[in-house]
Design a protein around this motif. Structure first.
Motif, mmCIF file in Angstrom:
data_model
loop_
_atom_site.group_PDB
_atom_site.id
_atom_site.type_symbol
_atom_site.label_atom_id
_atom_site.label_comp_id
_atom_site.label_asym_id
_atom_site.label_seq_id
_atom_site.Cartn_x
_atom_site.Cartn_y
_atom_site.Cartn_z
ATOM 1 N N VAL A 213 139.828 23.844 -62.253
ATOM 2 C CA VAL A 213 139.948 23.900 -60.796
ATOM 3 C C VAL A 213 138.952 22.925 -60.177
ATOM 4 O O VAL A 213 137.928 22.596 -60.776
ATOM 5 C CB VAL A 213 139.690 25.319 -60.262
ATOM 6 N N LYS A 214 139.286 22.482 -58.976
ATOM 7 C CA LYS A 214 138.409 21.573 -58.254
ATOM 8 C C LYS A 214 137.304 22.359 -57.556
ATOM 9 O O LYS A 214 137.513 23.499 -57.144
ATOM 10 C CB LYS A 214 139.197 20.758 -57.220
ATOM 11 N N GLU A 215 136.174 21.737 -57.426
ATOM 12 C CA GLU A 215 135.063 22.354 -56.724
ATOM 13 C C GLU A 215 135.487 22.702 -55.299
ATOM 14 O O GLU A 215 136.095 21.901 -54.600
ATOM 15 C CB GLU A 215 133.868 21.396 -56.704
ATOM 16 N N GLY A 216 135.208 23.950 -54.893
ATOM 17 C CA GLY A 216 135.599 24.410 -53.574
ATOM 18 C C GLY A 216 136.897 25.180 -53.549
ATOM 19 O O GLY A 216 137.196 25.856 -52.565
ATOM 20 N N ASP A 217 137.694 25.098 -54.636
ATOM 21 C CA ASP A 217 138.942 25.847 -54.700
ATOM 22 C C ASP A 217 138.672 27.271 -55.187
ATOM 23 O O ASP A 217 137.536 27.695 -55.342
ATOM 24 C CB ASP A 217 139.940 25.141 -55.619
ATOM 25 N N VAL A 218 139.756 28.002 -55.455
ATOM 26 C CA VAL A 218 139.658 29.396 -55.891
ATOM 27 C C VAL A 218 140.024 29.497 -57.370
ATOM 28 O O VAL A 218 141.068 28.985 -57.793
ATOM 29 C CB VAL A 218 140.597 30.306 -55.063
ATOM 30 N N LEU A 219 139.157 30.126 -58.141
ATOM 31 C CA LEU A 219 139.450 30.414 -59.542
ATOM 32 C C LEU A 219 140.152 31.758 -59.612
ATOM 33 O O LEU A 219 139.639 32.768 -59.120
ATOM 34 C CB LEU A 219 138.168 30.452 -60.370
ATOM 35 N N ASN A 220 141.342 31.792 -60.204
ATOM 36 C CA ASN A 220 142.138 33.019 -60.277
ATOM 37 C C ASN A 220 142.721 33.133 -61.683
ATOM 38 O O ASN A 220 143.666 32.441 -62.041
ATOM 39 C CB ASN A 220 143.253 32.987 -59.228
ATOM 40 N N LEU A 221 142.135 34.009 -62.481
ATOM 41 C CA LEU A 221 142.572 34.217 -63.855
ATOM 42 C C LEU A 221 142.922 35.678 -64.053
ATOM 43 O O LEU A 221 142.173 36.574 -63.641
ATOM 44 C CB LEU A 221 141.473 33.819 -64.847
ATOM 45 N N THR A 222 144.058 35.934 -64.691
ATOM 46 C CA THR A 222 144.490 37.299 -64.978
ATOM 47 C C THR A 222 144.543 37.505 -66.483
ATOM 48 O O THR A 222 145.190 36.742 -67.206
ATOM 49 C CB THR A 222 145.873 37.571 -64.373
ATOM 50 N N CYS A 223 143.848 38.544 -66.930
ATOM 51 C CA CYS A 223 143.850 38.920 -68.344
ATOM 52 C C CYS A 223 144.691 40.181 -68.495
ATOM 53 O O CYS A 223 144.460 41.184 -67.805
ATOM 54 C CB CYS A 223 142.423 39.170 -68.833
ATOM 55 N N ALA A 259 143.645 42.787 -65.496
ATOM 56 C CA ALA A 259 142.514 42.601 -64.588
ATOM 57 C C ALA A 259 142.472 41.147 -64.163
ATOM 58 O O ALA A 259 142.738 40.255 -64.970
ATOM 59 C CB ALA A 259 141.197 43.006 -65.250
ATOM 60 N N THR A 260 142.142 40.909 -62.898
ATOM 61 C CA THR A 260 142.145 39.558 -62.336
ATOM 62 C C THR A 260 140.729 39.159 -61.949
ATOM 63 O O THR A 260 140.038 39.890 -61.247
ATOM 64 C CB THR A 260 143.061 39.488 -61.107
ATOM 65 N N LEU A 261 140.331 37.995 -62.432
ATOM 66 C CA LEU A 261 139.034 37.407 -62.086
ATOM 67 C C LEU A 261 139.252 36.411 -60.957
ATOM 68 O O LEU A 261 139.981 35.438 -61.121
ATOM 69 C CB LEU A 261 138.414 36.714 -63.299
ATOM 70 N N VAL A 262 138.643 36.668 -59.809
ATOM 71 C CA VAL A 262 138.800 35.816 -58.636
ATOM 72 C C VAL A 262 137.418 35.370 -58.174
ATOM 73 O O VAL A 262 136.547 36.200 -57.917
ATOM 74 C CB VAL A 262 139.523 36.549 -57.496
ATOM 75 N N ILE A 263 137.216 34.058 -58.087
ATOM 76 C CA ILE A 263 135.963 33.496 -57.569
ATOM 77 C C ILE A 263 136.329 32.507 -56.470
ATOM 78 O O ILE A 263 136.976 31.491 -56.729
ATOM 79 C CB ILE A 263 135.140 32.803 -58.672
ATOM 80 N N GLN A 264 135.915 32.834 -55.257
ATOM 81 C CA GLN A 264 136.185 31.959 -54.120
ATOM 82 C C GLN A 264 135.198 30.792 -54.116
ATOM 83 O O GLN A 264 134.048 30.928 -54.525
ATOM 84 C CB GLN A 264 136.048 32.745 -52.812
ATOM 85 N N ASN A 265 135.686 29.625 -53.680
ATOM 86 C CA ASN A 265 134.823 28.451 -53.451
ATOM 87 C C ASN A 265 133.956 28.159 -54.687
ATOM 88 O O ASN A 265 132.729 28.197 -54.625
ATOM 89 C CB ASN A 265 133.944 28.695 -52.223
ATOM 90 N N VAL A 266 134.610 27.876 -55.798
ATOM 91 C CA VAL A 266 133.887 27.662 -57.044
ATOM 92 C C VAL A 266 133.023 26.411 -56.965
ATOM 93 O O VAL A 266 133.310 25.465 -56.227
ATOM 94 C CB VAL A 266 134.863 27.543 -58.240
ATOM 95 N N THR A 267 131.951 26.431 -57.730
ATOM 96 C CA THR A 267 131.044 25.295 -57.828
ATOM 97 C C THR A 267 130.915 24.900 -59.291
ATOM 98 O O THR A 267 131.453 25.564 -60.190
ATOM 99 C CB THR A 267 129.665 25.646 -57.252
ATOM 100 N N ALA A 268 130.177 23.826 -59.521
ATOM 101 C CA ALA A 268 129.992 23.345 -60.890
ATOM 102 C C ALA A 268 129.312 24.400 -61.746
ATOM 103 O O ALA A 268 129.537 24.461 -62.967
ATOM 104 C CB ALA A 268 129.171 22.058 -60.879
ATOM 105 N N GLU A 269 128.489 25.253 -61.131
ATOM 106 C CA GLU A 269 127.787 26.280 -61.894
ATOM 107 C C GLU A 269 128.727 27.332 -62.461
ATOM 108 O O GLU A 269 128.353 28.076 -63.367
ATOM 109 C CB GLU A 269 126.736 26.970 -61.008
ATOM 110 N N HIS A 270 129.948 27.430 -61.927
ATOM 111 C CA HIS A 270 130.899 28.411 -62.438
ATOM 112 C C HIS A 270 131.626 27.921 -63.686
ATOM 113 O O HIS A 270 132.411 28.667 -64.277
ATOM 114 C CB HIS A 270 131.929 28.768 -61.358
#
Length: 572
Positions: A213-223, A259-270
């Motif tokens: 994902v691009k920096e600033g976008d939303v990471l959305n992963l479902t396990c 379960a869904t992992l959602v991180i808003q506004n991702v950065t390089a640290e993610h």
């Protein structure tokens, strides 16, 4: 004598026949058992019912109707039960003789179906369930599965007419889960019982979603895990091994298998590795996923951009980005890539490229472009390289003496534009200096009166801030011979004309020259100013042609190629 005597004599013949039992010997549980034992005899026999096991009169109580001494007795048992089944004896006592007849009483019955065995089994284990019913006579047991509605005789141990049947399925799979039916047929009745079989299993966790994902976008992963029963899913941080379902990072659906992992506004640290943990019964399954956050920073150019002629130009352009950017150098004047040849050391796809030019000359001055291609974006940074240089005093320089007026000319080239001083002039009260500039050439003309002077030596001293050039011109006043170069003698008349024009228009030329010079300086700007241009490939103003090794051309704005100014100094 004819007398006849008569006497009646009653003759009784004693006899007995075999006892007979009448009535149904097979009765249903709950019905009435009614058996009559009779014997034809004289005198009438005494009839007694007994059970074979206890030898106790069964008719003691209200369960019988016995007619003593009548040759008949009735055995009546209300609401018979399975315990009344068995052997009964009808005993007939006639005089001194006892006759017996045995009879078997059968009480038919059936109990509730019972299914024993583990109805929850793990995949690849053995399913073993037994269906049985207590009955008389024994029932016929048949297994069926609702989905197929077919008998499961094959693959099972079925015991017909024994009241029990075992369903055995080795190496069960998820398809064997479902509802099964045990059917018991007893006489003319059928009894059924249902049982649900669960085959527990779990598959490897599956992770869906875009892991880049691009920096600033939303990471959305479902396990998710396909399992029975549903697994408990937990996202974990691999570094701290802590659950991530607390807070706003995740949307965790406990015990649902997802379960869904959602991180808003991702950065390089993610960026990094994440863990999906699935707990199924007593087993924990782990799945790892690598997340990449793509980003780019502003290109940086390091190195000295101002050099002396003959030095080495060494500039490095680097971009911090994921993935690494493709770097290429161009020069504004020719707009050509510089990665070929000895001029550069280009490291493709590493995010860094070095522009290396040994023994620089004035021609290497100018504006250079570092172009960084990152995914579908092109970022450019401009840098101006300045090569300073200073020539020797040029041919055409020298002095001319005529009519007690000495005119000297000093010509020199360089960058930055050099200044020219005439030494010494402090002892001369009457002189004028005219300075003309064209491109990188400075022409300084000094005129002074030498009527009261003997031998005169003037020195032209030029300096551009980094280097200095000087030359002395000596004039012998008592000699008709004086120093003058060949080119100067040929242009003698031109110098005199220029001097006269300069003398007449000194004030006007000085004013205009200073004004023009200042405007030019203001418009030149900072030679080290850095400009940046960021365009996408779909921008027609930029993406028209080729860049770097992919034939992409940047439309570049080049500055002025030369500076022209005039400066006239007058000292009286």
């Amino acid at each position: 004598m004819n007398n006849t005597l008569k006497e009646k004599v009653t003759v009784r013949v004693m006899y007995y026949r075999k006892p007979q039992i009448a009535g149904r010997t097979v009765v249903k549980e709950g019905d009435v058992l009614n058996l009559t034992c009779g014997i034809e005899s004289f005198p009438p026999a005494l009839i007694v019912w007994k059970t074979l096991t206890s030898n106790i009169n069964p008719y003691n109580g209200t369960n019988n109707d016995l007619y003593n001494d009548t040759g008949s007795a009735t055995l009546v048992i209300q609401n018979v039960a399975a315990e009344h089944s068995g052997q009964y004896v009808c005993a007939a006592k006639h005089l001194d003789t006892v006759l017996t007849v045995n009879v078997s009483v059968t009480v038919t019955y059936k109990r509730k179906l019972q299914i024993t065995g583990d109805t929850t089994v793990e995949e690849e284990n053995v399913l073993n369930m037994t269906c049985s019913i207590e009955s008389f006579p024994p029932a016929l047991i048949v297994w069926k599965k609702i989905s197929s509605n077919t008998n499961l005789h094959s693959g099972t141990y079925l015991y017909n007419d024994t009241g029990s049947a075992t369903l055995t399925i080795p190496n069960v799979t998820a398809q064997h889960s479902g509802q099964y039916i045990c059917t018991a047929k007893h006489l003319n009745t059928t009894v059924t019982s249902y049982v649900s079989v669960t085959v527990t299993y779990s598959r490897q966790p599956l992770i869906n979603g875009n892991t880049t994902v691009k920096e600033g976008d939303v990471l959305n992963l479902t396990c998710s895990v396909d399992s029975i029963p549903p697994a408990l899913i937990v996202w974990k941080d691999p570094i701290s091994n802590t659950n991530l379902h607390i807070g706003t990072y995740t949307d965790l659906c406990n015990d649902t298998g997802s379960a869904t992992l959602v991180i808003q506004n991702v950065t390089a640290e993610h960026s990094g590795q994440y863990i999906c943990s699935a707990k199924h019964l007593d087993t924990t399954l782990i799945s790892y996923i690598n997340v990449t956050v793509t980003y780019k920073r502003r290109p940086l150019i390091t190195g000295n951009t101002t050099l002396n002629e003959g030095d080495v130009l060494n500039l490095t352009c680097s971009v911090e980005s994921i993935p690494s950017a493709l770097i290429g150098w161009k020069k504004v004047s020719d707009n050509t890539n510089l990665q070929s040849g000895i001029h550069t050391n280009l490291h493709n796809d590493t995010g860094s490229a070095t522009l290396f030019i040994p023994n620089v000359t004035a021609k290497d001055s100018g504006q250079y472009i570092c172009a960084a291609k990152h995914l579908d974006t092109i970022v450019t940074v401009n840098v101006r390289v300045t090569v300073t240089w200073l020539s020797n005093i040029q041919n055409g320089s020298g002095c001319v003496l005529q009519s007690q007026v000495l005119t000297c000319v000093c010509i020199i080239e360089g960058f930055p534009l050099p200044t020219i001083q005439w030494l010494p002039l402090k002892n001369n009260t009457e002189y004028s200096v005219i300075t003309a500039v064209s491109n990188d050439t400075v022409n300084s003309t000094v005129s002074l009166n030498v009527e009261k002077h003997g031998n005169i030596t003037l020195e032209c001293v030029s300096n551009n801030g980094n280097e200095e050039a000087k030359e002395k011109f000596t004039i012998h006043n008592n000699s008709k011979k004086y120093e003058q170069p060949l080119d100067l003698s040929k242009g003698y008349l031109k110098v005199i004309v220029a001097f006269l024009i300069g003398t007449l228009l000194t004030a006007v030329v000085c004013f205009l020259a200073k004004k023009y010079y200042r405007k030019k300086q203001k418009s030149s700007g900072n030679l080290h100013e850095t400009l940046e241009m960021d365009r996408r490939q779909d921008d027609p103003q930029v993406y028209d042609g080729s860049l770097l090794e992919e034939n992409q051309t940047l439309i570049l704005n080049s500055g002025p190629k030369e500076v022209e100014y005039a400066d006239t100094n007058l000292s009286l």
